[in-house]
Design an enzyme around this catalytic site. Structure first.
Site, PDB file in Angstrom:
ATOM      1  N   GLU A  39       0.839  -1.226   0.098  1.00  0.00           N
ATOM      2  CA  GLU A  39       0.243  -0.096  -0.089  1.00  0.00           C
ATOM      3  C   GLU A  39       0.822   1.322  -0.016  1.00  0.00           C
ATOM      4  O   GLU A  39       0.684   2.226  -0.543  1.00  0.00           O
ATOM      5  CB  GLU A  39      -0.946   0.074   1.191  1.00  0.00           C
ATOM      6  CG  GLU A  39      -2.003  -1.112   0.990  1.00  0.00           C
ATOM      7  CD  GLU A  39      -2.979  -0.782  -0.053  1.00  0.00           C
ATOM      8  OE1 GLU A  39      -3.162   0.173  -0.726  1.00  0.00           O
ATOM      9  OE2 GLU A  39      -3.575  -1.832  -0.618  1.00  0.00           O
ATOM     10  N   CYS A 195     -13.288   1.605 -14.682  1.00  0.00           N
ATOM     11  CA  CYS A 195     -13.847   3.035 -14.549  1.00  0.00           C
ATOM     12  C   CYS A 195     -12.566   3.941 -14.564  1.00  0.00           C
ATOM     13  O   CYS A 195     -12.521   4.724 -13.434  1.00  0.00           O
ATOM     14  CB  CYS A 195     -14.660   3.018 -13.133  1.00  0.00           C
ATOM     15  SG  CYS A 195     -15.788   4.570 -13.390  1.00  0.00           S
ATOM     16  N   CYS A 202     -17.865   1.362 -19.832  1.00  0.00           N
ATOM     17  CA  CYS A 202     -18.954   1.320 -19.246  1.00  0.00           C
ATOM     18  C   CYS A 202     -19.821  -0.284 -19.617  1.00  0.00           C
ATOM     19  O   CYS A 202     -20.429  -0.804 -18.743  1.00  0.00           O
ATOM     20  CB  CYS A 202     -19.720   2.565 -19.486  1.00  0.00           C
ATOM     21  SG  CYS A 202     -19.148   4.152 -18.697  1.00  0.00           S
ATOM     22  N   CYS A 205     -18.729  -2.910 -17.520  1.00  0.00           N
ATOM     23  CA  CYS A 205     -18.770  -2.491 -15.793  1.00  0.00           C
ATOM     24  C   CYS A 205     -19.581  -3.498 -15.325  1.00  0.00           C
ATOM     25  O   CYS A 205     -21.035  -3.505 -15.477  1.00  0.00           O
ATOM     26  CB  CYS A 205     -19.151  -0.994 -15.829  1.00  0.00           C
ATOM     27  SG  CYS A 205     -19.019  -0.830 -13.827  1.00  0.00           S
ATOM     28  N   CYS A 211     -25.196   2.686 -11.831  1.00  0.00           N
ATOM     29  CA  CYS A 211     -24.616   3.872 -12.050  1.00  0.00           C
ATOM     30  C   CYS A 211     -25.435   5.053 -12.477  1.00  0.00           C
ATOM     31  O   CYS A 211     -26.152   5.079 -13.661  1.00  0.00           O
ATOM     32  CB  CYS A 211     -23.360   3.589 -13.060  1.00  0.00           C
ATOM     33  SG  CYS A 211     -22.459   5.218 -13.505  1.00  0.00           S
TER      34      CYS A 211
HETATM   35 FE1  SF4 Z   1     -17.799   3.748 -14.128  1.00  0.00          FE
HETATM   36 FE2  SF4 Z   1     -20.532   3.910 -13.999  1.00  0.00          FE
HETATM   37 FE3  SF4 Z   1     -19.217   3.444 -16.262  1.00  0.00          FE
HETATM   38 FE4  SF4 Z   1     -19.224   1.566 -14.563  1.00  0.00          FE
HETATM   39  S1  SF4 Z   1     -21.075   2.127 -15.709  1.00  0.00           S
HETATM   40  S2  SF4 Z   1     -17.501   2.243 -15.698  1.00  0.00           S
HETATM   41  S3  SF4 Z   1     -19.300   2.851 -12.362  1.00  0.00           S
HETATM   42  S4  SF4 Z   1     -19.105   5.386 -15.080  1.00  0.00           S
END
Ligand code: SF4
Length: 454
Positions: A39, A195, A202, A205, A211
């Site tokens: 870390e 992200c 997206c 995701c 989101c």
């Molecule tokens: Fe980021 Fe929302 Fe796109 Fe997912 S959907 S990558 S959380 S902006």
């Protein structure tokens, strides 16, 4: 959302050495130490860069006890090139504290880690406690800030106390109670690989259905096409509450930018410009055994910027000085160090090397000085030593100093390659040492003149 995120993490997470150690190490103190080192190294530094440093570090100091026994010199040598050198120093100081004051036992909660260990802030404490001990506590780092701000359409300055407090509340509320370490790593992994700051993926995701930034993009696209067709008048949305002075919404003065899509979030405060600084640096070079070059390096003070690291003799300069004046000041400085007069004209101008520290835009004005005798600097003010090129690179020297040496070697290579003097450098006087062919070794006495009788 937790289920989706954890399932994605189990399938897609990157194979990283500290994850392997955290998952396989049965001793809780060793496990916490392994996470802690990773870390600290990962702060401000990319994963790809950290891997090699981490492996070498854990091989050399596999336990807190081993690190506590190391010297600062060894720590700086291994850390050289990672930047933000105080991190390595404080890590070692904290390891010594655990060994000498806490009987080698790491504090067992995020609160105690933060309270008892120097250099361990809220984020690091949360990461160690959740990953090593399974404490259900959240973490907020740059990746988490980005993901949460997008998930919840938080558009106010993401470094403001109001936003940071709310993000910590959200992270603590969201963290999975049965797998807190994995959940926190999953959230950070999402920010690092999906992200991402620019062009987030997206469609891939795992939490896209939760989101709000994505929903907002869809809504804005729908509105734009209806506006084009003239089928609707814009209707204010309760979520666009910036006009109400909400501390989390985008300010009314910075409305939605349709070209940015989800990257409208998070908003950052204008970056503070780094302060400009100039330093005159002299590469003193002599021929060692078999004619190989050797360089004189000196150690920096044990506190402050680049504490304890080695560098070429250097002198901070006021801004706006003429080259001639810089040269004189550097010559005076070398003279004070060596106790012998130094001719300013003997310093060969190499060029300027720029290095950006986190908060300083540093310009090194580089000179070289070939000598054919031994020169040592006043050991009381600064320890010094001669090193070969190989020893230089193995020493605790900053990346900036490596750039300085590279500039000297480049100049020498160019001049040796052409076999004649390149065009006269700024500040080098006709007939002065600055105008000599640089392949020529100059006598020490050409630079260190005997003091004239009073
Ligand atoms: Fe980021 Fe929302 Fe796109 Fe997912 S959907 S990558 S959380 S902006």
């Amino acid at each position: 959302m937790r289920r989706n995120l954890l399932a994605w993490y189990d399938k897609c997470k990157r194979d990283l050495p500290w994850r392997t150690l955290a998952a396989s190490e049965p001793d809780v103190d060793r496990r916490a130490y392994a996470v802690w080192v990773s870390e600290i190294m990962l702060q401000q530094t990319q994963v790809a860069t950290v891997i090699d440093y981490y492996n070498r570090w854990m091989q050399k100091w596999p336990t807190l006890q081993a690190l506590a026994e190391a010297s600062l010199e060894e720590v700086n040598e291994l850390w050289a090139g990672l930047g933000y050198y105080s991190r390595g120093k404080r890590l070692q100081e904290a390891a010594r504290k655990v060994v000498s004051e806490l009987a080698g036992r790491m504090p067992r909660t995020a609160e105690d880690l933060q309270k008892l260990l120097p250099g361990v802030g809220r984020y690091t404490a949360g990461a160690i406690a959740s990953i090593s001990y399974g404490q259900a506590t959240g973490v907020v780092d740059g990746n988490v800030i980005r993901v949460l701000c997008r998930l919840r359409c938080i558009g106010a300055d993401s470094s403001s106390p109001a936003v940071i407090d709310r993000l910590w509340d959200m992270a603590n509320a969201l963290v999975d109670r049965s797998r807190p370490g994995d959940f926190n790593q999953a959230l950070m992994e999402l920010g690092a690989t999906v992200c991402v700051p620019k062009a987030p993926l997206c469609e891939e995701c795992p939490v896209k259905q939760h989101c709000r930034a994505r929903r907002r993009v869809e809504k804005e696209l729908g509105l734009a096409s209806r506006r084009l067709l003239g089928t609707c008048a814009p209707v204010p949305d309760v979520e666009d509450c910036g006009v109400g002075g909400c501390p989390l919404c985008p300010p009314a003065t910075e409305p939605w930018d349709s070209s940015l899509g989800v990257t409208n979030f998070p908003r950052k405060a204008a970056k503070k410009q780094p302060r400009a600084a100039r330093t005159a640096t002299c590469v003193l070079e002599r021929r060692g055994r078999c004619g190989a070059p050797q360089y004189l390096i000196v150690q920096r003070p044990s506190s402050g910027l680049l504490a304890g690291l080695w560098e070429f003799p250097s002198l901070p300069l006021a801004l706006g000085l003429q080259e001639e004046k810089q040269r004189e000041l550097l010559a005076d400085h070398l003279q004070a160090w060596t106790g012998r007069p130094v001719a300013a004209g003997g310093l060969r101008y190499v060029g300027e090397v720029i290095h950006i520290f986190s908060h300083i835009h540093q310009t090194y004005v580089v000179y070289s000085l070939p000598v054919d005798g031994d020169v040592t600097l006043d050991p009381v003010s600064s320890p010094s030593r001669w090193v070969t090129e190989e020893e230089f690179h193995a020493s605790a020297v900053s990346t900036a100093m490596k750039k300085v040496l590279k500039a000297c070697e480049k100049q020498r290579g160019e001049q040796n390659g052409s076999g004649k003097v390149s065009k006269r450098k700024r500040g080098a006087k006709p007939g002065g040492a600055g105008s000599r062919p640089t392949g020529t070794q100059l006598s020490l006495h050409a630079f260190f003149r005997a003091p004239s009788p009073q």
